[in-house]
Scaffold this active site. Structure first.
Site: not given
Ligand code: GLY
Length: 555
Positions: A386, A439-440, A388, A94, A461, A368
């Protein structure tokens, strides 16, 4: 032919064929990715004897060329690996906040949020992708690194633009045209690419050549790093040479749990994905929600209430575990989840005002893209990465040819105010130097009787977690095949805003029943694009999301 699922009463099912698409079925190996060139490259690596991690490296570099909206060198992500012997690892690459980042860097003098966390140089976190891919390759890869980067170099020298890419670039012209290098490369200075025209990215090809030759060090300390840091300074961004040099992938223990007899392996913080998934599963287990049937108003209502509670917890209790003590065992404890479940009424929607972030038991001891790969030996890789938003912050680094992320927007730039995904997040996820934004992303693997069963994940997202959850429920609770499970219409609730979002495909009767329970219902077109591989009866079944332009292929 319509690919929508129709839910008939049981009697009708006996008389009519079920409108289900089949997944791609192969015996040995499978790659499912969001862009066909990338899938083909992954398959070629596997056919030449590479393993799932080798293929993942090659696919990720290929996507950085052919799927610039999300595939990247300038972003970050997560890779979940499970080897055929049962060893697991979670590579957290990340992005990190630059060392000079500050808590209120996106607030103006009046304390209002600016758009700087979304667009332009200041929106970028320190990229992790190249470091993460090299770290995973060093641990599990078998094929030489340079050979895995080579197919991406070839593509960067020129490849035919697909309909999907041409449309995507046109739709993002407003963002990309703001930055000269993006305007030149991706929009041809106002002459957008049409299908089958060749997109050549020579600067990106040269960056990839250096990475092929010298490895990740080149990106973080070499010519790429120097050019990136210089461009940052000129553009008013914060990332320095020092930030790049200091970047590290963190190899974490994946989060594990179980659901209806399946073992679940998923993403730990700094993703909220695995925690969300296991929380929602924990509330659903023993609830008997599935007896109402897939797509029924009663089942949707119940699952939406579960989602509401989990996203409320996300807003307060989750963040980068290296900066914030995440109450992990409390959030996942059976007692806590049973308490949360007890608040769900079968016939009435809660309001998000009454559902506040819970008080988990005290801690006892803590745009993503996704692809899934299974190789001939049964090793599995699930990678989500990603920049984003689609095309990230819009900035292509001059001379380097790659776009930068706007991942800083995943922090709570102003705790309590919604971000790009309308997620309301708290102090735990406030900006701090070198911290990773929450993050998701939810790369996930399921085992059945200890054997590989399902490999999946998605972009989307905040809708990633609920998308991955529903595909799993469709398979495990409703007996769908991988493709049906992905194709079925989906819904989403994330606590705030307090609304139940439905994809098109639910009947007006179902919607009326949900409204009668008190849900504020709206319609959405964008849901997570799930890419899954299911191992069943000696076959690998690859399902790619009908909503996207991906490809499942194996042998
Ligand atoms: N950028 C979207 C996530 O990491 O959740």
């Amino acid at each position: 032919m319509s690919r929508r699922r129709f839910y008939f009463p049981l009697l009708c099912l006996c008389a009519l064929p079920v409108a289900a698409r089949h997944p791609v079925r192969e015996r040995n190996a499978m790659v499912v990715a969001q862009e066909p060139h990338a899938t083909d490259i992954g398959v070629a690596v596997l056919k030449s004897g590479g393993n799932a991690v080798d293929a993942a490296v090659a696919v990720a570099f290929a996507l950085a060329v052919t799927h610039p909206a999300a595939g990247n060198l300038g972003g970050g992500g997560f890779l979940l690996v499970r080897t055929a012997k049962g060893e697991t690892a979670f590579f957290d690459f990340r992005e990190r906040a630059p060392g000079k980042a500050t808590r209120d860097m996106y607030l103006d003098a009046a304390g209002k949020l600016t758009r700087d966390s979304l667009v332009g140089w200041r929106a970028a976190g320190v990229p992790g992708t190249v470091h993460g891919l090299e770290t995973a390759h060093k641990r599990f890869g078998g094929k030489p690194w340079a050979g895995l980067v080579e197919p991406a170099i070839q593509l960067a020298r020129g490849f035919p633009v697909s309909y999907a890419l041409a449309e995507s670039l046109k739709n993002s012209a407003k963002l990309l045209s703001r930055f000269p290098e993006s305007n030149r490369i991706f929009l041809r200075n106002g002459h957008p690419y049409e299908k089958d025209e060749t997109l050549a990215q020579p600067e990106l090809a040269r960056t990839l050549e250096r990475i092929a030759q010298h490895g990740a060090r080149e990106f973080y300390e070499g010519e790429t790093a120097r050019k990136l840091a210089q461009a940052m300074q000129a553009g008013g961004g914060l990332i320095t040479l020092e930030d790049l040099k200091d970047y590290r992938t963190v190899v974490r223990k994946p989060l594990t749990g179980s659901y209806h007899g399946y073992d679940v392996i998923s993403a730990p913080p700094p993703s909220s994905g695995g925690v969300g998934l296991l929380q929602m599963m924990g509330m659903l287990e023993d609830s008997g929600y599935q007896k109402h049937g897939a797509g029924s108003a009663a089942a949707i209502h119940y699952v939406a209430e579960v989602m509401r509670r989990s996203y409320a917890d996300r807003s307060e209790h989750l963040a980068d575990p290296d900066f914030f003590k995440v109450p992990l065992s409390g959030l996942l404890s059976k007692q806590y989840l049973a308490r949360q479940r007890a608040g769900i009424q079968p016939d009435r929607a809660s309001t998000s005002d009454e559902v506040r972030p819970g008080k988990p038991s005290p801690e006892e001891s803590t745009e993503t893209t996704h692809f899934s790969i299974v190789d001939q030996q049964g090793n599995a890789a699930a990678l989500t990465y990603t920049i984003n938003g689609g095309y990230g912050n819009g900035v292509t680094v001059p001379g380097l040819g790659f776009l930068l992320n706007n991942e800083m927007d995943d922090f709570a730039a102003k705790p309590g105010e919604p971000n790009l995904f309308s997620l309301v997040q708290g102090e735990a996820n406030a900006i701090q130097p070198n911290k990773r934004p929450l993050s998701s992303m939810t790369p996930t693997i399921l085992l059945k009787d200890g054997k590989l069963f399902l490999v999946l994940g998605a972009p989307g997202g905040s809708r990633i977690i609920t998308g991955v959850l529903q595909v799993i429920l469709n398979v495990t609770d409703f007996g769908m095949n991988a493709q049906e499970a992905i194709d079925a219409a989906r819904f989403h609730h994330q606590w705030l805003p307090d609304k139940l979002s439905l994809e098109r495909g639910f009947s007006p009767d179902t919607i009326a029943l949900l409204k009668a329970r008190g849900h504020a219902v709206d319609t959405i077109s964008g849901v997570a694009l799930v890419e899954a591989i299911m191992a069943e009866k000696g076959w690998l079944a690859g399902g790619t999301d009908r909503r996207g332009h991906g490809k499942a292929e194996g042998f």
